[in-house]
Scaffold this active site. Structure first.
Site, PDB file in Angstrom:
ATOM      1  N   ASP A 212       0.424   5.971  -1.033  1.00 54.06           N
ATOM      2  CA  ASP A 212       1.651   6.038  -0.245  1.00 54.06           C
ATOM      3  C   ASP A 212       2.760   6.744  -1.035  1.00 54.06           C
ATOM      4  OD1 ASP A 212       2.218   5.455   2.328  1.00 54.06           O
ATOM      5  OD2 ASP A 212       2.466   3.297   2.046  1.00 54.06           O
TER       6      ASP A 212
ATOM      7  N   LYS B 238      -4.047   3.832  11.547  1.00 54.86           N
ATOM      8  CA  LYS B 238      -4.597   4.335  10.288  1.00 54.86           C
ATOM      9  C   LYS B 238      -6.101   4.072  10.228  1.00 54.86           C
ATOM     10  CE  LYS B 238      -0.212   3.922   7.952  1.00 54.86           C
ATOM     11  NZ  LYS B 238       0.741   3.034   7.337  1.00 54.86           N
TER      12      LYS B 238
ATOM     13  N   GLN C   7       1.433  -2.116   3.729  1.00 53.78           N
ATOM     14  CA  GLN C   7       2.218  -1.741   4.910  1.00 53.78           C
ATOM     15  C   GLN C   7       3.606  -2.386   4.860  1.00 53.78           C
ATOM     16  OE1 GLN C   7       1.139   0.395   7.519  1.00 53.78           O
ATOM     17  NE2 GLN C   7       3.278   0.229   8.134  1.00 53.78           N
TER      18      GLN C   7
END
Ligand code: NDP
Length: 287
Positions: free
Chosen positions: A119, A52, A96
């Protein structure tokens, strides 16, 4: 004989376009920035965070990382998220997953401001998606799947879309996106007695199970479009949920694994960060 969808070229083109958009935003003083929190010693997660970072650099998104050690508590992570929620230079926050086992995932994800939820896992974000509100983030994997399907000119209206898997991050949100476009949607899961009854009638088949080659060629309708979300490591190699070689004998198009949905998932994250930066600047004081 079907063909593999060239997702690599699609993502390359989209990243170029995104970089141009970001360059333009910067002229107006808007610098999209993503904050990433890694609270895990999972090796795969470290690789995903590094990927990322690289993708952010490529398109010009600023990024800051918070690597938290094993002694971190849920309260510590929530405090950090709240600090980032109030930091006007940060547009998007990504935690994450998976987290260290002792951390409360729901409490942490719920603490992210829905204005920065790039997200798309926050209950409010998912709720807005389910009622069809436009001004929200679409979680990255489903958004990426729609990018792929749109890029090949998929006709959704009146088609039967079958999704195998009902997770919060893939199965459920993709079902809503396909429904919104006019498809008739069926969701299968582990309690469905015989998934092939449904998959055989699918014009659009999305496999998001996490079981290598669970979908075989005799379970696919001739001419179907197949989206293989699964990532399974078998004998050191990555395999999808679909037996690709068999599927190619019957389907019209299929996403490859690797080099398919995984690529558009990261692209969607970058797009969501840019969307966040735009939303926060348009309304001046959203935070
Ligand atoms: P989850 O484990 O959260 O969900 C799997 C789903 O599959 C569940 O709904 C489960 O049903 C269903 N399922 C399990 N076994 C069967 C079966 N035998 N028949 C029918 N349904 C079954 O997984 P995710 O949704 O998070 O991920 C799915 C796959 O996609 C994984 O391989 C993951 O690595 C991959 N993935 C890939 C991404 C990418 O960017 N390419 C992003 C995210 C995930 P039930 O609910 O009843 O348990």
């Amino acid at each position: 004989m079907g063909e593999k969808i060239d997702v690599k070229s699609l993502v390359k083109k989209r990243k170029k376009e995104l970089k141009q958009q970001i360059d333009t935003l910067k002229i107006f003083g808007i610098k999209p920035k993503l904050a990433v929190i890694l609270a895990s010693d999972d090796e795969a997660s470290k690789v995903y965070v590094a990927n990322k970072r690289k993708m952010c650099e490529e398109v010009g998104i600023e990024q800051e990382e918070y690597i938290l050690d094993k002694n971190t508590t849920t309260e510590d992570v929530v405090k950090l998220v709240e600090k980032l929620n109030n930091d006007k230079t940060v547009n998007g926050i990504l935690v994450q997953l998976p987290l260290y086992k002792h951390l409360d995932m729901d409490e942490i994800l719920d603490s992210i401001s829905d204005k920065k939820d790039v997200d798309g896992f926050h209950p409010l974000t998912l709720g807005k998606l389910f009622i069809g509100e436009h001004e929200t983030f679409i979680s990255c994997t489903p958004k990426g799947i729609m990018t792929i399907l749109d890029s090949i000119g998929t006709d959704y209206v009146g088609k039967h879309a079958v999704i195998v898997g009902r997770s919060r991050i893939v199965g459920k949100p993709i079902s809503q996106l396909l429904l919104k476009r006019g498809a008739t949607v069926t969701i299968c899961h582990s309690k469905t007695p015989d998934i092939s009854v449904f998959t055989k009638t699918a014009d659009i088949l999305v496999a998001a199970v996490g079981k290598a080659h669970i979908i075989k060629k005799d379970m696919i309708k001739p001419g179907a479009i197949v989206v293989d979300v699964g990532i399974n490591r078998v004998d050191g190699k990555l395999q999808g949920d679909v037996d690709t070689e068999g599927a190619l004998e019957v389907c019209s198009k299929i996403t490859p694994v690797p080099g398919g949905v995984g690529l558009t998932t990261v692209l969607s994250l970058l797009e969501n960060v840019v969307q966040a930066a735009r939303m926060q600047s348009d309304t001046n004081k959203m935070i």
